[in-house]
Write a protein that holds these residues in place. Structure first.
Motif, PDB file in Angstrom:
ATOM      1  N   VAL A  49      -0.182   4.437  -8.485  1.00 25.13           N
ATOM      2  CA  VAL A  49      -1.341   4.279  -7.614  1.00 25.13           C
ATOM      3  C   VAL A  49      -0.946   4.551  -6.167  1.00 25.13           C
ATOM      4  N   ALA A  50      -1.743   5.389  -5.497  1.00 18.51           N
ATOM      5  CA  ALA A  50      -1.509   5.683  -4.084  1.00 18.51           C
ATOM      6  C   ALA A  50      -2.810   6.157  -3.454  1.00 18.51           C
ATOM      7  N   ALA A  51      -3.006   5.800  -2.197  1.00 19.37           N
ATOM      8  CA  ALA A  51      -4.147   6.320  -1.446  1.00 19.37           C
ATOM      9  C   ALA A  51      -3.818   7.745  -1.030  1.00 19.37           C
ATOM     10  N   ALA A  99      -1.350  -0.237   7.748  1.00 16.71           N
ATOM     11  CA  ALA A  99      -2.133   0.118   6.573  1.00 16.71           C
ATOM     12  C   ALA A  99      -3.552   0.535   6.932  1.00 16.71           C
ATOM     13  N   SER A 100      -3.851   0.612   8.226  1.00 13.52           N
ATOM     14  CA  SER A 100      -5.196   0.968   8.690  1.00 13.52           C
ATOM     15  C   SER A 100      -5.289   2.483   8.904  1.00 13.52           C
ATOM     16  N   MET A 158       0.846  -1.195   0.000  1.00 17.24           N
ATOM     17  CA  MET A 158       0.000   0.000   0.000  1.00 17.24           C
ATOM     18  C   MET A 158       0.881   1.245   0.000  1.00 17.24           C
ATOM     19  N   ARG A 159       0.456   2.258  -0.771  1.00 15.24           N
ATOM     20  CA  ARG A 159       1.185   3.523  -0.815  1.00 15.24           C
ATOM     21  C   ARG A 159       0.261   4.642  -0.348  1.00 15.24           C
ATOM     22  N   LEU A 160       0.784   5.489   0.540  1.00 17.88           N
ATOM     23  CA  LEU A 160       0.023   6.605   1.085  1.00 17.88           C
ATOM     24  C   LEU A 160       0.675   7.910   0.645  1.00 17.88           C
ATOM     25  N   ASP A 162       2.622  -5.534   3.746  1.00 18.14           N
ATOM     26  CA  ASP A 162       1.439  -6.218   4.280  1.00 18.14           C
ATOM     27  C   ASP A 162       1.450  -6.313   5.797  1.00 18.14           C
ATOM     28  N   GLU A 163       2.620  -6.182   6.408  1.00 13.15           N
ATOM     29  CA  GLU A 163       2.721  -6.226   7.872  1.00 13.15           C
ATOM     30  C   GLU A 163       2.603  -4.840   8.498  1.00 13.15           C
TER      31      GLU A 163
END
Length: 351
Positions: A39-41, A344-345, A1-3, A25-26
């Motif tokens: 792609v990034a959030a 990632a939360s 995941m990318r922020l 993932d951890e």
């Protein structure tokens, strides 16, 4: 995941504009840098920064909220201070848990992810309640002249106890902490020498009356914590923070009954006090006292850098200008907190 965020405070609070954090993932940071596409959030117009560390807080004394009408030793001195009678009665009746829940929720709302807590009683209850609200704690149980069944202990001041007892505490416990030179009386009684040479305390709190010569005697391995608002209220002066910077001091809010346990308020107060006193104390140093120095000294919230689990705050970015650190220290408040990030939360702060 990318922020992705407008600003990211990475490592020792270096500002990365238009930044991105990659999390595996951890929930561990795999990389930090400028966003170059993909792609990034998108977290939006925020500063992504480490969660806050409250370096010293008494939480059980919330039961005597705003009781500040007596001399400090009569209020909080062991063993006859008002605080001890109130808190002991509260715990004995089992009425402390609901109050702890309220304090933990408020501290989490402020963005606190880790706290060094002094518990006069019920250390394990403190630890459990704060864990439920996502706040990591290092709790110190008051020793009360005995040997409590808890790994970390504290004494209000080493001058309260004989040297042999202090040595036994050091030998028995994982971490030991004490208030040092909070009042002129304790300082003149030689509390620092007892704390360093007899108790060999790991964590030293307050240091209001400490001299430059005494500062030089403190090993860099020790953790020191200053509490500017409480010291100003109780004794009318503040620890000499610039003289302590080489020790990387932490910032605490002290007694909940006296101060709201809000590190944002503590940073603002210290920033203003430093300006009024002519201290050379920068915004990055003040912010580090409430964030990344907690990791170096007590393994609290880690910096945002590869290899560490991401424990961050998304705080609304400055509404004008680009002085990010000054905005966070001088203007930001918990009302600017957009989200709490754990790995990632991404969750909103408690309402």
């Amino acid at each position: 995941m990318r922020l992705r965020a407008r600003y990211i405070l990475t490592g020792e609070l270096e500002v990365v504009e238009n930044g991105v954090v990659e999390v595996n993932d951890e929930g561990v940071v795999a990389g930090v840098g400028k966003y170059t596409g993909g792609v990034a959030a998108d977290l939006g117009n925020v500063v992504l920064m480490p969660q806050l560390v409250n370096g010293h807080v008494h939480v059980l004394d919330v039961a005597m909220l705003d009781r500040d009408d007596m001399y400090i030793d009569d209020l909080v001195g062991w063993p006859h201070g008002v605080k001890y009678h109130v808190v002991k009665k509260l715990v004995k009746k089992g009425k402390h848990i609901p109050l702890l829940e309220k304090v933990a929720k408020r501290m989490r709302r402020y963005g606190v992810g880790c706290a060094l807590v002094y518990a006069e009683y019920a250390a394990r209850d403190v630890e459990e309640v704060f864990r439920r609200w996502g706040v990591e704690t290092v709790v110190f149980q008051e020793a009360h002249g005995g040997f409590p069944n808890y790994p970390n202990v504290q004494v209000a001041t080493p001058v309260d106890h004989p040297p042999e007892y202090l040595r036994q505490l050091r030998a028995r416990y994982k971490l030991v902490s004490t208030h040092v030179s909070e009042t002129k009386d304790c300082h003149e009684a030689g509390d620092l020498e007892l704390a360093l040479k007899v108790l060999d305390a790991d964590v030293l709190i307050h240091l209001v009356y400490i001299t430059p010569e005494e500062v030089a005697e403190i090993p860099p391995s020790k953790t020191v914590v200053v509490n500017p608002r409480a010291n100003a209220y109780f004794v009318g002066r503040v620890a000499p923070v610039p003289q302590l910077l080489h020790l990387k001091p932490l910032l605490g809010t002290d007694n909940v009954f006296m101060n709201e346990p809000d590190p944002w308020a503590e940073m603002k107060f210290l920033h203003a006090y430093a300006a009024a006193s002519g201290w050379r104390l920068g915004e990055k140093e003040i912010l580090a006292m409430a964030t990344v120095w907690g990791w170096e000294k007590m393994r609290c919230i880690p910096p945002i850098e590869p290899g560490h689990r991401l424990r961050a705050l998304a705080v609304a970015a400055p509404y004008a200008g680009e002085k990010v650190l000054k905005f966070l220290v001088k203007r930001a408040a918990h009302t600017d907190l957009v989200a709490l990030v754990e790995g990632a939360s991404i969750e909103p702060p408690p309402s």
